[in-house]
Write a protein that holds these residues in place. Structure first.
Motif: not given
Length: 182
Positions: A4-6, A53-60, A86-92, A98-107
């Motif tokens: 997923l590229v945001i 959130q659905q777009a994030h969930e569908a991505a590795d 959000t709390y309860g979705w991404a953390f808490g 998002l746990h275990g997914k990769e995050l990269q910044i391209v800037t």
């Protein structure tokens, strides 16, 4: 592997480098591109949190693609993160989406790479400037992939844009867990 590229750019009509990188991403298999400013304009209240959130969930792998804006994310991307992670979705409690997914910044940065060095004007590297994004990723259990930064991005000639496109395409094709293809 799904990526997923945001994309966020405060003035997308003036963008050259980010637009070129977005086009590279759109041409790849298994890559979904969502341009915040095209989807929502400058109205952060218009963000469709459930869809994002659905777009994030569908991505590795999740890539945030934006110009470094006063040594930070763009205003829309910051508002987006505040609303989508959000709390309860991404953390808490129970928040592991998002746990275990990769995050990269391209800037991109208008300044030179030297500006983003200990000896440069801001006395900090791009990695140091991006440390809040790294901290956020690690906080929610993501794997933080080394950022990809393109310097002197204003007024690039076609050869420089082609080199940038090639480097980003190789980066998108790199397997999960690799630092990146340079």
């Amino acid at each position: 592997m799904k990526t997923l590229v945001i994309v966020s750019h405060p003035t997308p009509q003036q963008s050259v480098a980010i637009k070129a990188l977005q086009q590279v991403a759109e041409a790849q298999d298994k890559v979904t591109v969502r341009h915040l400013d095209q989807l929502y304009g400058t109205d952060s209240n218009a963000i469709d949190i459930a869809a994002e959130q659905q777009a994030h969930e569908a991505a590795d792998r999740i890539i945030y693609l934006y110009p470094t804006h006063w040594f930070n994310t763009t205003p829309m991307l910051k508002a987006y993160l505040n609303q989508v992670w959000t709390y309860g979705w991404a953390f808490g409690p129970e928040g592991k989406a998002l746990h275990g997914k990769e995050l990269q910044i391209v800037t991109t940065a208008g300044a030179t790479e030297f500006t983003y060095s200990p000896a440069g004007l801001i006395e900090a590297t791009m990695d140091e400037v991006l440390s809040p994004m790294k901290a956020s990723a690690l906080y929610v259990g993501m794997k933080y992939r080394a950022p990809l930064a393109f310097y002197s991005a204003m007024g690039l000639d076609e050869a420089s844009l082609d080199a940038m496109r090639s480097r980003f395409a190789a980066n998108l094709q790199a397997p999960l867990g690799s630092q990146r293809a340079d």
